[in-house]
Design a protein around this motif. Structure first.
Motif, PDB file in Angstrom:
ATOM      1  N   SER A   1      -9.171  -3.659  -4.477  1.00 11.65           N
ATOM      2  CA  SER A   1      -8.741  -4.500  -5.584  1.00 11.65           C
ATOM      3  C   SER A   1      -7.363  -4.042  -6.043  1.00 11.65           C
ATOM      4  CB  SER A   1      -9.747  -4.425  -6.744  1.00 11.65           C
ATOM      5  OG  SER A   1      -9.455  -5.419  -7.707  1.00 11.65           O
ATOM      6  N   GLN A   2      -6.880  -4.667  -7.106  1.00 12.39           N
ATOM      7  CA  GLN A   2      -5.608  -4.281  -7.700  1.00 12.39           C
ATOM      8  C   GLN A   2      -5.676  -4.491  -9.202  1.00 12.39           C
ATOM      9  OE1 GLN A   2      -2.914  -6.862  -5.587  1.00 12.39           O
ATOM     10  NE2 GLN A   2      -3.123  -8.504  -7.059  1.00 12.39           N
ATOM     11  N   GLY A   3      -4.719  -3.901  -9.924  1.00 12.30           N
ATOM     12  CA  GLY A   3      -4.672  -4.054 -11.367  1.00 12.30           C
ATOM     13  C   GLY A   3      -3.356  -3.576 -11.921  1.00 12.30           C
ATOM     14  N   GLU A   4      -3.054  -3.989 -13.146  1.00 10.89           N
ATOM     15  CA  GLU A   4      -1.795  -3.612 -13.785  1.00 10.89           C
ATOM     16  C   GLU A   4      -1.832  -2.203 -14.371  1.00 10.89           C
ATOM     17  OE1 GLU A   4      -0.585  -6.600 -16.581  1.00 10.89           O
ATOM     18  OE2 GLU A   4      -0.390  -8.137 -15.035  1.00 10.89           O
ATOM     19  N   THR A   5      -3.025  -1.686 -14.691  1.00 10.72           N
ATOM     20  CA  THR A   5      -3.174  -0.350 -15.257  1.00 10.72           C
ATOM     21  C   THR A   5      -4.252   0.407 -14.482  1.00 10.72           C
ATOM     22  OG1 THR A   5      -4.905  -0.988 -16.823  1.00 10.72           O
ATOM     23  CG2 THR A   5      -2.601  -1.208 -17.574  1.00 10.72           C
ATOM     24  N   LEU A   6      -4.291   1.719 -14.676  1.00 12.57           N
ATOM     25  CA  LEU A   6      -5.348   2.507 -14.034  1.00 12.57           C
ATOM     26  C   LEU A   6      -6.713   2.108 -14.554  1.00 12.57           C
ATOM     27  CD1 LEU A   6      -3.645   6.020 -13.948  1.00 12.57           C
ATOM     28  CD2 LEU A   6      -4.112   4.500 -12.012  1.00 12.57           C
ATOM     29  N   GLU A   7      -6.792   1.780 -15.831  1.00 11.75           N
ATOM     30  CA  GLU A   7      -8.061   1.329 -16.401  1.00 11.75           C
ATOM     31  C   GLU A   7      -8.513   0.021 -15.764  1.00 11.75           C
ATOM     32  OE1 GLU A   7      -5.356   2.185 -18.336  1.00 11.75           O
ATOM     33  OE2 GLU A   7      -6.103   4.154 -18.951  1.00 11.75           O
ATOM     34  N   GLU A   8      -7.557  -0.881 -15.548  1.00  7.56           N
ATOM     35  CA  GLU A   8      -7.895  -2.174 -14.952  1.00  7.56           C
ATOM     36  C   GLU A   8      -8.333  -2.019 -13.493  1.00  7.56           C
ATOM     37  OE1 GLU A   8      -6.140  -6.700 -14.418  1.00  7.56           O
ATOM     38  OE2 GLU A   8      -4.752  -5.103 -14.969  1.00  7.56           O
ATOM     39  N   ILE A   9      -7.635  -1.189 -12.712  1.00  6.64           N
ATOM     40  CA  ILE A   9      -8.039  -1.013 -11.318  1.00  6.64           C
ATOM     41  C   ILE A   9      -9.412  -0.358 -11.245  1.00  6.64           C
ATOM     42  CG2 ILE A   9      -6.801   1.180 -10.974  1.00  6.64           C
ATOM     43  CD1 ILE A   9      -7.298  -1.497  -8.317  1.00  6.64           C
ATOM     44  N   ASN A  10      -9.710   0.561 -12.156  1.00 12.32           N
ATOM     45  CA  ASN A  10     -11.029   1.187 -12.186  1.00 12.32           C
ATOM     46  C   ASN A  10     -12.105   0.152 -12.460  1.00 12.32           C
ATOM     47  OD1 ASN A  10     -13.394   2.581 -13.422  1.00 12.32           O
ATOM     48  ND2 ASN A  10     -12.188   4.390 -12.902  1.00 12.32           N
ATOM     49  N   LYS A  11     -11.871  -0.689 -13.454  1.00 14.50           N
ATOM     50  CA  LYS A  11     -12.824  -1.748 -13.815  1.00 14.50           C
ATOM     51  C   LYS A  11     -12.994  -2.736 -12.662  1.00 14.50           C
ATOM     52  CE  LYS A  11     -13.082  -5.661 -17.025  1.00 14.50           C
ATOM     53  NZ  LYS A  11     -12.521  -6.728 -16.175  1.00 14.50           N
ATOM     54  N   ASN A  12     -11.886  -3.127 -12.051  1.00 18.11           N
ATOM     55  CA  ASN A  12     -11.943  -4.094 -10.949  1.00 18.11           C
ATOM     56  C   ASN A  12     -12.698  -3.541  -9.741  1.00 18.11           C
ATOM     57  OD1 ASN A  12     -10.475  -5.806 -12.566  1.00 18.11           O
ATOM     58  ND2 ASN A  12      -8.551  -5.545 -11.463  1.00 18.11           N
ATOM     59  N   LEU A  13     -12.431  -2.281  -9.401  1.00 18.62           N
ATOM     60  CA  LEU A  13     -13.147  -1.677  -8.277  1.00 18.62           C
ATOM     61  C   LEU A  13     -14.638  -1.557  -8.580  1.00 18.62           C
ATOM     62  CD1 LEU A  13     -10.661   1.077  -7.064  1.00 18.62           C
ATOM     63  CD2 LEU A  13     -11.474  -0.898  -5.757  1.00 18.62           C
ATOM     64  N   TYR A  14     -14.973  -1.194  -9.810  1.00 19.93           N
ATOM     65  CA  TYR A  14     -16.374  -1.105 -10.218  1.00 19.93           C
ATOM     66  C   TYR A  14     -17.072  -2.446 -10.002  1.00 19.93           C
ATOM     67  CZ  TYR A  14     -20.488  -0.415 -13.147  1.00 19.93           C
ATOM     68  OH  TYR A  14     -21.777  -0.332 -13.602  1.00 19.93           O
ATOM     69  N   GLU A  15     -16.423  -3.525 -10.449  1.00 21.11           N
ATOM     70  CA  GLU A  15     -17.014  -4.854 -10.324  1.00 21.11           C
ATOM     71  C   GLU A  15     -17.164  -5.273  -8.862  1.00 21.11           C
ATOM     72  OE1 GLU A  15     -14.516  -7.325 -12.763  1.00 21.11           O
ATOM     73  OE2 GLU A  15     -15.429  -6.577 -14.624  1.00 21.11           O
ATOM     74  N   VAL A  16     -16.161  -4.971  -8.038  1.00 28.22           N
ATOM     75  CA  VAL A  16     -16.228  -5.326  -6.618  1.00 28.22           C
ATOM     76  C   VAL A  16     -17.363  -4.573  -5.936  1.00 28.22           C
ATOM     77  CG1 VAL A  16     -15.007  -5.048  -4.415  1.00 28.22           C
ATOM     78  CG2 VAL A  16     -13.813  -6.004  -6.378  1.00 28.22           C
ATOM     79  N   ILE A  17     -17.461  -3.270  -6.199  1.00 29.43           N
ATOM     80  CA  ILE A  17     -18.523  -2.464  -5.588  1.00 29.43           C
ATOM     81  C   ILE A  17     -19.890  -2.944  -6.053  1.00 29.43           C
ATOM     82  CG2 ILE A  17     -19.541  -0.148  -5.519  1.00 29.43           C
ATOM     83  CD1 ILE A  17     -16.614   0.907  -5.621  1.00 29.43           C
ATOM     84  N   GLU A  18     -20.014  -3.251  -7.332  1.00 30.76           N
ATOM     85  CA  GLU A  18     -21.272  -3.758  -7.876  1.00 30.76           C
ATOM     86  C   GLU A  18     -21.690  -5.048  -7.172  1.00 30.76           C
ATOM     87  OE1 GLU A  18     -22.798  -3.366 -12.344  1.00 30.76           O
ATOM     88  OE2 GLU A  18     -21.286  -4.920 -12.104  1.00 30.76           O
ATOM     89  N   MET A  19     -20.733  -5.949  -6.961  1.00 34.34           N
ATOM     90  CA  MET A  19     -21.022  -7.208  -6.268  1.00 34.34           C
ATOM     91  C   MET A  19     -21.467  -6.973  -4.833  1.00 34.34           C
ATOM     92  SD  MET A  19     -18.444 -10.350  -7.246  1.00 34.34           S
ATOM     93  CE  MET A  19     -17.219  -9.707  -6.181  1.00 34.34           C
ATOM     94  N   ILE A  20     -20.771  -6.086  -4.141  1.00 36.13           N
ATOM     95  CA  ILE A  20     -21.118  -5.798  -2.749  1.00 36.13           C
ATOM     96  C   ILE A  20     -22.528  -5.220  -2.664  1.00 36.13           C
ATOM     97  CG2 ILE A  20     -20.570  -4.345  -0.753  1.00 36.13           C
ATOM     98  CD1 ILE A  20     -17.583  -4.633  -1.605  1.00 36.13           C
ATOM     99  N   LEU A  21     -22.882  -4.336  -3.596  1.00 34.76           N
ATOM    100  CA  LEU A  21     -24.186  -3.678  -3.568  1.00 34.76           C
ATOM    101  C   LEU A  21     -25.341  -4.620  -3.911  1.00 34.76           C
ATOM    102  CD1 LEU A  21     -23.340  -0.202  -5.160  1.00 34.76           C
ATOM    103  CD2 LEU A  21     -23.757  -0.745  -2.748  1.00 34.76           C
ATOM    104  N   GLU A  22     -25.038  -5.781  -4.501  1.00 33.72           N
ATOM    105  CA  GLU A  22     -26.089  -6.766  -4.782  1.00 33.72           C
ATOM    106  C   GLU A  22     -26.769  -7.224  -3.501  1.00 33.72           C
ATOM    107  OE1 GLU A  22     -24.325  -9.956  -7.019  1.00 33.72           O
ATOM    108  OE2 GLU A  22     -24.210  -8.755  -8.858  1.00 33.72           O
ATOM    109  N   ASP A  23     -26.035  -7.182  -2.394  1.00 36.43           N
ATOM    110  CA  ASP A  23     -26.591  -7.587  -1.099  1.00 36.43           C
ATOM    111  C   ASP A  23     -27.201  -6.408  -0.343  1.00 36.43           C
ATOM    112  OD1 ASP A  23     -25.805 -10.223  -1.501  1.00 36.43           O
ATOM    113  OD2 ASP A  23     -23.830  -9.876  -0.606  1.00 36.43           O
ATOM    114  N   GLY A  24     -27.311  -5.254  -0.995  1.00 39.08           N
ATOM    115  CA  GLY A  24     -27.851  -4.060  -0.347  1.00 39.08           C
ATOM    116  C   GLY A  24     -26.748  -3.084   0.016  1.00 39.08           C
TER     117      GLY A  24
END
Length: 69
Positions: free
Chosen positions: A29-52
């Motif tokens: 993912s990408q983001g304008e701040t370190l906080e945003e990239i952390n949040k974005n990566l968290y959300e992407v990983i969470e979505m991926i893990l929904e499928d196992g």
């Protein structure tokens, strides 16, 4: 609880932080701040893990400093 190591870099052209989890397909993912990239990566990983748990392409080992004269 799963823990993943993310690599974060800052793009000189866009000024955005770009992050990915080595060997984890689709976990980037990408983001304008370190906080945003952390949040974005968290959300992407969470979505991926929904499928196992994904099959990792490789295993993150670490980083090394290389000195060149």
């Amino acid at each position: 609880m799963h823990n993943y190591t993310a690599v974060i870099e800052k793009c000189n052209d866009t000024g955005l932080y770009v992050g990915y989890v080595p060997g984890f397909p689709g976990a980037h993912s990408q983001g304008e701040t370190l906080e945003e990239i952390n949040k974005n990566l968290y959300e992407v990983i969470e979505m991926i893990l929904e499928d196992g748990e994904p099959e990792f392409e490789s295993k993150f080992v670490g980083i090394q400093n290389i000195s060149v004269a």
